[in-house]
Design a protein around this motif. Structure first.
Motif, PDB file in Angstrom:
ATOM      1  N   VAL A 175       0.830  -1.204   0.000  1.00 22.20           N
ATOM      2  CA  VAL A 175       0.000   0.000   0.000  1.00 22.20           C
ATOM      3  C   VAL A 175       0.864   1.253   0.000  1.00 22.20           C
ATOM      4  CG1 VAL A 175      -0.197   0.074   2.518  1.00 22.20           C
ATOM      5  CG2 VAL A 175      -1.963   1.123   1.115  1.00 22.20           C
ATOM      6  N   LEU A 176       2.035   1.175   0.628  1.00 24.76           N
ATOM      7  CA  LEU A 176       2.997   2.271   0.611  1.00 24.76           C
ATOM      8  C   LEU A 176       4.362   1.674   0.299  1.00 24.76           C
ATOM      9  CD1 LEU A 176       3.611   5.268   1.002  1.00 24.76           C
ATOM     10  CD2 LEU A 176       3.968   4.823   3.437  1.00 24.76           C
ATOM     11  N   PRO A 177       4.718   1.593  -0.980  1.00 26.24           N
ATOM     12  CA  PRO A 177       5.991   0.967  -1.356  1.00 26.24           C
ATOM     13  C   PRO A 177       7.164   1.624  -0.647  1.00 26.24           C
ATOM     14  CG  PRO A 177       4.638   1.441  -3.291  1.00 26.24           C
ATOM     15  CD  PRO A 177       3.984   2.120  -2.125  1.00 26.24           C
ATOM     16  N   LEU A 178       8.081   0.806  -0.156  1.00 24.06           N
ATOM     17  CA  LEU A 178       9.216   1.342   0.601  1.00 24.06           C
ATOM     18  C   LEU A 178      10.173   2.130  -0.271  1.00 24.06           C
ATOM     19  CD1 LEU A 178       9.952  -1.625   3.036  1.00 24.06           C
ATOM     20  CD2 LEU A 178       8.504   0.392   3.376  1.00 24.06           C
ATOM     21  N   TRP A 179      10.074   1.968  -1.611  1.00 24.77           N
ATOM     22  CA  TRP A 179      10.943   2.775  -2.466  1.00 24.77           C
ATOM     23  C   TRP A 179      10.629   4.267  -2.360  1.00 24.77           C
ATOM     24  CZ3 TRP A 179       7.917   5.542  -5.644  1.00 24.77           C
ATOM     25  CH2 TRP A 179       6.743   4.974  -6.152  1.00 24.77           C
ATOM     26  N   VAL A 180       9.417   4.588  -1.881  1.00 22.75           N
ATOM     27  CA  VAL A 180       9.076   6.000  -1.680  1.00 22.75           C
ATOM     28  C   VAL A 180      10.008   6.633  -0.645  1.00 22.75           C
ATOM     29  CG1 VAL A 180       7.264   7.546  -0.828  1.00 22.75           C
ATOM     30  CG2 VAL A 180       6.669   5.657  -2.344  1.00 22.75           C
TER      31      VAL A 180
ATOM     32  N   LEU B 191      12.088  11.914  -3.628  1.00 22.59           N
ATOM     33  CA  LEU B 191      10.852  11.729  -2.870  1.00 22.59           C
ATOM     34  C   LEU B 191      11.081  11.945  -1.384  1.00 22.59           C
ATOM     35  CD1 LEU B 191       9.400   8.606  -4.716  1.00 22.59           C
ATOM     36  CD2 LEU B 191       9.006  11.035  -5.167  1.00 22.59           C
ATOM     37  N   LEU B 192      12.210  11.514  -0.882  1.00 19.09           N
ATOM     38  CA  LEU B 192      12.517  11.717   0.532  1.00 19.09           C
ATOM     39  C   LEU B 192      12.693  13.201   0.832  1.00 19.09           C
ATOM     40  CD1 LEU B 192      12.939   9.980   3.040  1.00 19.09           C
ATOM     41  CD2 LEU B 192      15.387   9.998   2.570  1.00 19.09           C
ATOM     42  N   ALA B 193      13.409  13.897  -0.050  1.00 22.44           N
ATOM     43  CA  ALA B 193      13.651  15.322   0.166  1.00 22.44           C
ATOM     44  C   ALA B 193      12.366  16.135   0.051  1.00 22.44           C
ATOM     45  CB  ALA B 193      14.684  15.833  -0.834  1.00 22.44           C
ATOM     46  N   THR B 194      11.547  15.847  -0.955  1.00 27.73           N
ATOM     47  CA  THR B 194      10.311  16.618  -1.133  1.00 27.73           C
ATOM     48  C   THR B 194       9.291  16.305  -0.039  1.00 27.73           C
ATOM     49  OG1 THR B 194       9.542  14.929  -2.714  1.00 27.73           O
ATOM     50  CG2 THR B 194      10.577  16.913  -3.620  1.00 27.73           C
ATOM     51  N   SER B 195       9.307  15.083   0.488  1.00 30.39           N
ATOM     52  CA  SER B 195       8.431  14.767   1.618  1.00 30.39           C
ATOM     53  C   SER B 195       8.877  15.526   2.858  1.00 30.39           C
ATOM     54  CB  SER B 195       8.439  13.259   1.889  1.00 30.39           C
ATOM     55  OG  SER B 195       7.841  12.545   0.832  1.00 30.39           O
ATOM     56  N   ALA B 196      10.197  15.647   3.051  1.00 29.16           N
ATOM     57  CA  ALA B 196      10.702  16.442   4.171  1.00 29.16           C
ATOM     58  C   ALA B 196      10.304  17.903   4.016  1.00 29.16           C
ATOM     59  CB  ALA B 196      12.222  16.309   4.260  1.00 29.16           C
ATOM     60  N   VAL B 197      10.380  18.428   2.786  1.00 30.47           N
ATOM     61  CA  VAL B 197       9.930  19.801   2.523  1.00 30.47           C
ATOM     62  C   VAL B 197       8.466  19.953   2.886  1.00 30.47           C
ATOM     63  CG1 VAL B 197       9.419  21.456   0.681  1.00 30.47           C
ATOM     64  CG2 VAL B 197      11.643  20.315   0.744  1.00 30.47           C
ATOM     65  N   ALA B 198       7.632  18.994   2.471  1.00 31.15           N
ATOM     66  CA  ALA B 198       6.194  19.065   2.753  1.00 31.15           C
ATOM     67  C   ALA B 198       5.925  19.030   4.248  1.00 31.15           C
ATOM     68  CB  ALA B 198       5.472  17.913   2.057  1.00 31.15           C
ATOM     69  N   ALA B 199       6.654  18.187   4.985  1.00 32.08           N
ATOM     70  CA  ALA B 199       6.452  18.082   6.428  1.00 32.08           C
ATOM     71  C   ALA B 199       6.777  19.400   7.130  1.00 32.08           C
ATOM     72  CB  ALA B 199       7.313  16.953   6.997  1.00 32.08           C
ATOM     73  N   VAL B 200       7.885  20.023   6.750  1.00 33.34           N
ATOM     74  CA  VAL B 200       8.268  21.290   7.387  1.00 33.34           C
ATOM     75  C   VAL B 200       7.278  22.391   7.014  1.00 33.34           C
ATOM     76  CG1 VAL B 200      10.063  23.030   7.613  1.00 33.34           C
ATOM     77  CG2 VAL B 200      10.694  20.619   7.429  1.00 33.34           C
ATOM     78  N   ILE B 201       6.845  22.420   5.760  1.00 28.63           N
ATOM     79  CA  ILE B 201       5.861  23.424   5.344  1.00 28.63           C
ATOM     80  C   ILE B 201       4.580  23.268   6.149  1.00 28.63           C
ATOM     81  CG2 ILE B 201       4.312  24.066   3.455  1.00 28.63           C
ATOM     82  CD1 ILE B 201       6.638  23.599   1.546  1.00 28.63           C
ATOM     83  N   GLY B 202       4.107  22.020   6.312  1.00 26.43           N
ATOM     84  CA  GLY B 202       2.901  21.788   7.094  1.00 26.43           C
ATOM     85  C   GLY B 202       3.043  22.301   8.510  1.00 26.43           C
ATOM     86  N   SER B 203       4.207  22.085   9.100  1.00 23.89           N
ATOM     87  CA  SER B 203       4.449  22.530  10.470  1.00 23.89           C
ATOM     88  C   SER B 203       4.480  24.051  10.566  1.00 23.89           C
ATOM     89  CB  SER B 203       5.776  21.943  10.958  1.00 23.89           C
ATOM     90  OG  SER B 203       6.091  22.421  12.242  1.00 23.89           O
ATOM     91  N   VAL B 204       5.296  24.689   9.720  1.00 25.84           N
ATOM     92  CA  VAL B 204       5.474  26.141   9.807  1.00 25.84           C
ATOM     93  C   VAL B 204       4.163  26.880   9.517  1.00 25.84           C
ATOM     94  CG1 VAL B 204       6.606  28.128   8.742  1.00 25.84           C
ATOM     95  CG2 VAL B 204       7.930  26.074   9.279  1.00 25.84           C
TER      96      VAL B 204
END
Length: 473
Positions: A262-267, A273-286
């Motif tokens: 359901v959530l492939p580990l290659w993500v 994908l790892l970097a852009t997910s980190a960007v999204a997480a910080v944006i959501g927080s700020v």
């Protein structure tokens, strides 16, 4: 479904205009229900009771939305986006009707969870469909349209909630969704055609989906309610977080062997994908921290009214979509990473400006800081999302987009939990302007820390220019 790349502009008059309008309406549904209820809480409590339970009206909606997003992303890649977005709109519609008919606070909380389950499908599907029907060149402008909806909802939601509660009934906060849902569903059903898109074999990882839902749900629940419903260091907190960690560990083990995870580990292993997910997480927080505590600063420290609090956020909410729509001109020239780094740098400047806010600040000074933050967010959020979508094909775009949305939701939960704990520890039951100002100053230091993390995450994105601006993949 759509014209050939380059033959139609992005806008309501283009061939894809009705689809864009329907996607914006879907975004508006989700955005409005996160803001419209805030000014009606006391009215709702006055009729239904349960004052101590009302925070769950917000928490359960965010929780249900967050934990279902990854599952919907996988299902969209299996069954198509159209089915999932229509399903989400239908669930959201049912939840809205039930909320309007609620007879007690517990029933309203349950029905808000149903709304959140529907929103969990709608929000990522909007972004995924936009990624499907627009080229890399066009997506920035499309993201500007979609982001503008959040600006309108953030500004109009509290006012509409107050008007409905005072002159009609708080129940219309939810009933107003009924015609909006119907219009959005009808337009998408008639105008959005994805029959030419490839299909994947229908195999669903039910075990992985259940483990992810329970594990992520426990972590998000612990972050949202820790320090509020129970102490951070307590048996309940340890049990909730322990359940989340153990269940997520089991989820990873299952996904390693699942034929169609359901959530492939290659993500979690691909750099972009790892970097852009980190960007999204910080944006959501700020963003959630700023939109939550700037009105508190304006009203509790500067001594101004709710209208002034909304005014100071307006520059952020307006600059974000404006810069998002123009970011395509930048990333087509210098690439996704450089554009995101520029945006993150502007956010860092804006975060430093928040440290200057005090009892002697003017509302214009606060608004100027929000303008800088919104400008930076528009230059980093859209390029990062589009970079993630552009790194995969149609068959993987649903999972990638949902992962990005999931990361942003988790970031929001972490940010608001951390800052809530800071405010409780520094302010407590003494919300005098000087005490509150000191507590919020610490909160804004976390915004600076978030901006630094955002810059690091943006810098970690792969370099290079956009290879094919006219491609939808």
């Amino acid at each position: 479904m759509a014209s050939e790349p380059g033959t139609a502009d992005v806008g309501f008059r283009s061939e894809r205009g009705p689809i864009l309008a329907a996607l914006m309406l879907c975004n508006f549904l989700v955005a409005l229900d996160t803001t419209i209820i805030a000014t009606s809480v006391l009215t709702i409590v006055g009729e239904l009771g349960g004052f101590g339970q009302f925070p769950w009206l917000f928490s359960v909606y965010l929780l249900a939305q967050a934990v279902t997003v990854p599952l919907y992303g996988k299902l969209a890649d299996l069954f198509g986006r159209k089915r999932l977005v229509l399903f989400g709109i239908g669930v959201f519609l049912v939840g809205s009707i039930l909320c309007g008919l609620a007879w007690s606070m517990p029933s309203l909380i349950v029905f808000r969870a149903i709304q959140g389950i529907g929103a969990g499908a709608v929000q990522p599907m909007v972004q995924t469909i936009a990624g499907d029907i627009y080229t890399v060149r066009e997506r920035a402008k499309a993201q500007g349209y979609l982001a503008s909806v959040w600006a309108v909802a953030s500004l109009a939601g509290p006012s509409l909630g107050g008007l409905f509660s005072e002159f009609l009934s708080w129940r219309w906060i939810f009933f107003v969704n009924v015609p909006l849902c119907i219009v959005a569903a009808v337009v998408l059903a008639r105008r959005f055609d994805e029959t030419a898109r490839p299909r994947v074999a229908h195999r669903i990882d039910y075990t992985g989906a259940a483990l992810l839902t329970v594990g992520a749900g426990a972590i998000v629940l612990g972050l949202l309610e820790g320090g509020r419903s129970w102490a951070w260091i307590s048996g309940t907190s340890v049990a909730v977080f322990g359940l989340g960690v153990v269940t997520l560990a089991a989820f990873v083990a299952v996904e390693r062997r699942a034929p169609s995870p359901v959530l492939p580990l290659w993500v979690l292993t691909r750099r972009v994908l790892l970097a852009t997910s980190a960007v999204a997480a910080v944006i959501g927080s700020v963003v959630l921290v700023i939109t939550t505590y700037v009105p508190t600063l304006v009203q509790g420290v500067l001594g101004l009214g709710a209208l002034a609090g909304g005014f100071t956020l307006a520059p952020l909410m307006l600059a974000w979509p404006a810069m998002s729509s123009q970011s395509g001109r930048v990333y087509l020239r210098i690439g996704f990473r450089r554009t995101s780094v520029i945006g993150a740098s502007v956010v860092a400047v804006g975060s430093v400006l928040t440290l200057r806010w005090s009892e002697s600040s003017s509302v214009w000074e606060v608004a100027a800081g929000c303008l800088v933050l919104g400008t930076g967010m528009g230059l980093v959020a859209s390029p990062a999302l589009i970079a993630a979508q552009s790194s995969v094909g149609y068959a993987e775009r649903g999972v990638v987009t949902s992962t990005n949305t999931f990361a942003r939701n988790i970031g929001s939960a972490v940010g608001i939990a951390v800052c809530g704990a800071i405010v409780n520890a520094t302010v407590g039951d003494d919300p005098r302007p000087d005490v509150l100002a000191d507590g919020l100053h610490v909160v804004f230091w976390t915004v600076v820390g978030g901006a630094v993390l955002l810059l690091v995450a943006a810098s970690a994105m792969p370099g290079g220019r956009v290879a094919s601006p006219e491609s939808r993949d």
